[in-house]
Design an enzyme around this catalytic site. Structure first.
Site, mmCIF file in Angstrom:
data_model
loop_
_atom_site.group_PDB
_atom_site.id
_atom_site.type_symbol
_atom_site.label_atom_id
_atom_site.label_comp_id
_atom_site.label_asym_id
_atom_site.label_seq_id
_atom_site.Cartn_x
_atom_site.Cartn_y
_atom_site.Cartn_z
ATOM 1 C CG PHE A 146 -0.986 33.080 89.762
ATOM 2 C CD1 PHE A 146 -1.451 32.445 91.397
ATOM 3 C CD2 PHE A 146 -1.655 34.354 90.057
ATOM 4 C CE1 PHE A 146 -2.214 33.138 92.127
ATOM 5 C CE2 PHE A 146 -2.223 35.059 91.236
ATOM 6 C CZ PHE A 146 -2.605 34.751 92.442
ATOM 7 C CG ASP B 116 -4.065 35.504 83.768
ATOM 8 O OD1 ASP B 116 -3.871 36.931 83.690
ATOM 9 O OD2 ASP B 116 -3.686 35.149 84.864
ATOM 10 C CE LYS C 287 -1.301 41.520 89.771
ATOM 11 N NZ LYS C 287 -1.642 40.080 89.522
HETATM 12 C C1 LIG Z 1 -2.520 39.002 90.189
HETATM 13 C C2 LIG Z 1 -2.828 38.037 88.847
HETATM 14 C C3 LIG Z 1 -4.166 37.153 89.058
HETATM 15 C C4 LIG Z 1 -4.616 37.454 90.126
HETATM 16 O O1 LIG Z 1 -5.537 39.335 90.053
HETATM 17 P P1 LIG Z 1 -6.432 39.227 91.224
HETATM 18 O O2 LIG Z 1 -6.685 41.114 91.253
HETATM 19 O O3 LIG Z 1 -5.129 39.293 92.823
HETATM 20 O O4 LIG Z 1 -7.093 38.558 91.542
HETATM 21 C C5 LIG Z 1 -4.264 36.711 87.676
HETATM 22 N N1 LIG Z 1 -3.867 36.460 87.005
HETATM 23 C C6 LIG Z 1 -2.468 36.408 86.820
HETATM 24 C C7 LIG Z 1 -1.666 36.804 85.399
HETATM 25 C C8 LIG Z 1 -1.985 37.732 87.733
HETATM 26 O O5 LIG Z 1 -0.295 38.124 88.278
#
Ligand SMILES: *Cc1c(COP(=O)(O)O)cnc(C)c1O
Length: 406
Positions: A136, A221, A250
């Site tokens: 994701f 990521d 986050k």
């Molecule tokens: C939450 C998340 C995103 C996206 O972040 P947003 O602030 O919702 O755009 C991307 N990568 C990972 C691994 C995430 O957990």
């Protein structure tokens, strides 16, 4: 799912199946609802409120900066952003930081940086990234293509080109997917939304070696796994691997919308003046709060606390699994990035936990995630285990009555 009337009448676009509860206040790991009832928050706004709700140092930083200056554009120097950038690069592999407002925006920047590196190296044809099943990366057009989940892609027009997906953890599949257009590999060190999937410890080092062998960039990521969540500042430190580019969000703002992508000087060499931008990203208010959050996370002993607390919580979750083998199948994760793989439907478990005023977050692979604020103490753990125990007992009672009716 049918929704309560007060939700069906909401003006908010119904892209979320929301629980019918609204919170008015937060204190540490606790949330207080409109009716005054208290919930133990092991979701932390999806790993965002790393320092708990209303941490006094963050409230003070917000109020102080809020009284002085909220926003100026990136056409001017922003000392708060420069200070946060210095601390982040000082604590990581990176030479440069670009601040964003969200994780998806951080990923977009990271993807663009990887592509631009090869263009600046005389290989504009190298724009493809190898990505992983279960990943994701956000909800923009490029990041849904990178994540590869058909539920998020279907109906939104042609999928953005340039992402080649292989099974998570499969180094041979990665090597087989490398071609003349490959720019790099994009991966979460631990998959979050995918269900707290921790790869085998040789996976990231193997990716690093493949990238080095083929002249590719390793793009991590760490939006969910970073900012102390695993007991290290970033999860890649757990296996001693250094990326070229990394996306963060986050936990970085402690609840204030903030993200960033970080890069080495070399990997970032294509990102010259005019190549990328953002209006809000890294403004004084966001980065003043981010600086206060990072100060707390980098305080001596903080990450050790996360590590120790994570070990303790995981041990107690394993005990709970032994006690309730028909509910919990597996406990997994690192630090305070933990997941329970279940024998019951994960969203049913989350609803049953909420009835115990305990918040957990469903993820892929039939997992519920436990992502508490990193500041939880032993009494929060005891309380969580007691509420999860009751949750399991209720679900077992439902299982046996369903069995009795057969
Ligand atoms: C939450 C998340 C995103 C996206 O972040 P947003 O602030 O919702 O755009 C991307 N990568 C990972 C691994 C995430 O957990």
């Amino acid at each position: 799912m049918s929704q309560p009337a007060n939700l069906t009448q909401s003006a908010l676009l119904p892209t979320y199946a929301r629980a019918d509860v609204a919170f008015v206040r937060g204190e540490g790991a606790w949330l207080v609802a409109e009716d005054g009832s208290r919930y133990l928050d092991f979701g932390a706004g999806i790993a965002v409120c790393a320092l708990g709700h209303s941490h006094p140092a963050l409230v003070a930083a917000l109020a102080e900066q809020g009284g002085k200056l909220w926003h100026v554009s990136n056409l001017f120097r922003i000392p708060q952003a420069e200070a946060l950038g210095k601390r982040l690069t000082g604590a990581t592999f990176a030479d440069y930081v670009f601040f964003t407002n969200s994780g998806a925006e951080a990923l977009e920047g990271a993807i663009k940086t990887a592509r631009k590196y090869h263009a600046a190296s005389g290989h504009p044809e190298r724009f493809r990234l190898i990505t992983f099943e279960g990943a994701f990366h956000g909800r923009t057009l490029a990041t849904i293509a990178a994540g590869g989940n058909p539920k998020y892609i279907d109906g939104f027009g042609p999928k953005v080109d340039g992402f080649d997906q292989v099974p998570f953890g499969d180094l041979a599949a990665v090597e087989a997917a490398i071609g003349p257009e490959t720019a790099g590999v994009l991966v979460e060190p631990i998959q979050g939304e995918g269900g707290i999937r921790v790869p085998c410890p040789v996976f990231l080092p193997g990716l690093r070696a493949l990238c080095d062998k083929h002249g590719l960039l390793l793009v991590l990521d760490e939006v969910q796994s970073g900012m102390g969540r695993t007991g290290k500042l970033f999860a890649h430190e757990l296996v001693g691997v250094t990326p070229d580019i990394m996306a963060v969000a986050k936990g970085i703002g402690g609840g204030f919308p903030l993200g960033a992508f970080l890069t080495t000087r070399e990997a970032g060499k294509g990102m010259v003046a005019g190549s990328h931008g953002t209006t809000y990203g890294g403004n004084p208010l966001a980065t003043a709060v981010g600086l206060a959050a990072l100060d707390l996370i980098l305080e001596p002993g903080f990450l050790d606390h996360v590590k120790k607390t994570g070990v303790k919580l995981k041990q107690k979750l394993n005990d709970l699994m032994e006690k309730h083998p028909s509910i919990i199948e597996q406990v997994r994760g690192e630090g305070l990035l933990l997941g329970l793989r279940l024998h019951v439907v994960n969203s049913d478990f989350a609803v049953a936990a909420r009835a115990q005023h305990m918040l957990v977050i469903p993820a892929g692979d039939n997992v519920v995630r436990l992502l508490p604020p990193l500041i939880i103490d032993d009494s929060d753990i005891e309380e969580a285990i007691s509420r999860l125990d009751k949750t399991c007992q209720h679900l077992e009672a439902a299982q046996s009555s369903a069995g009795a009716h057969k």
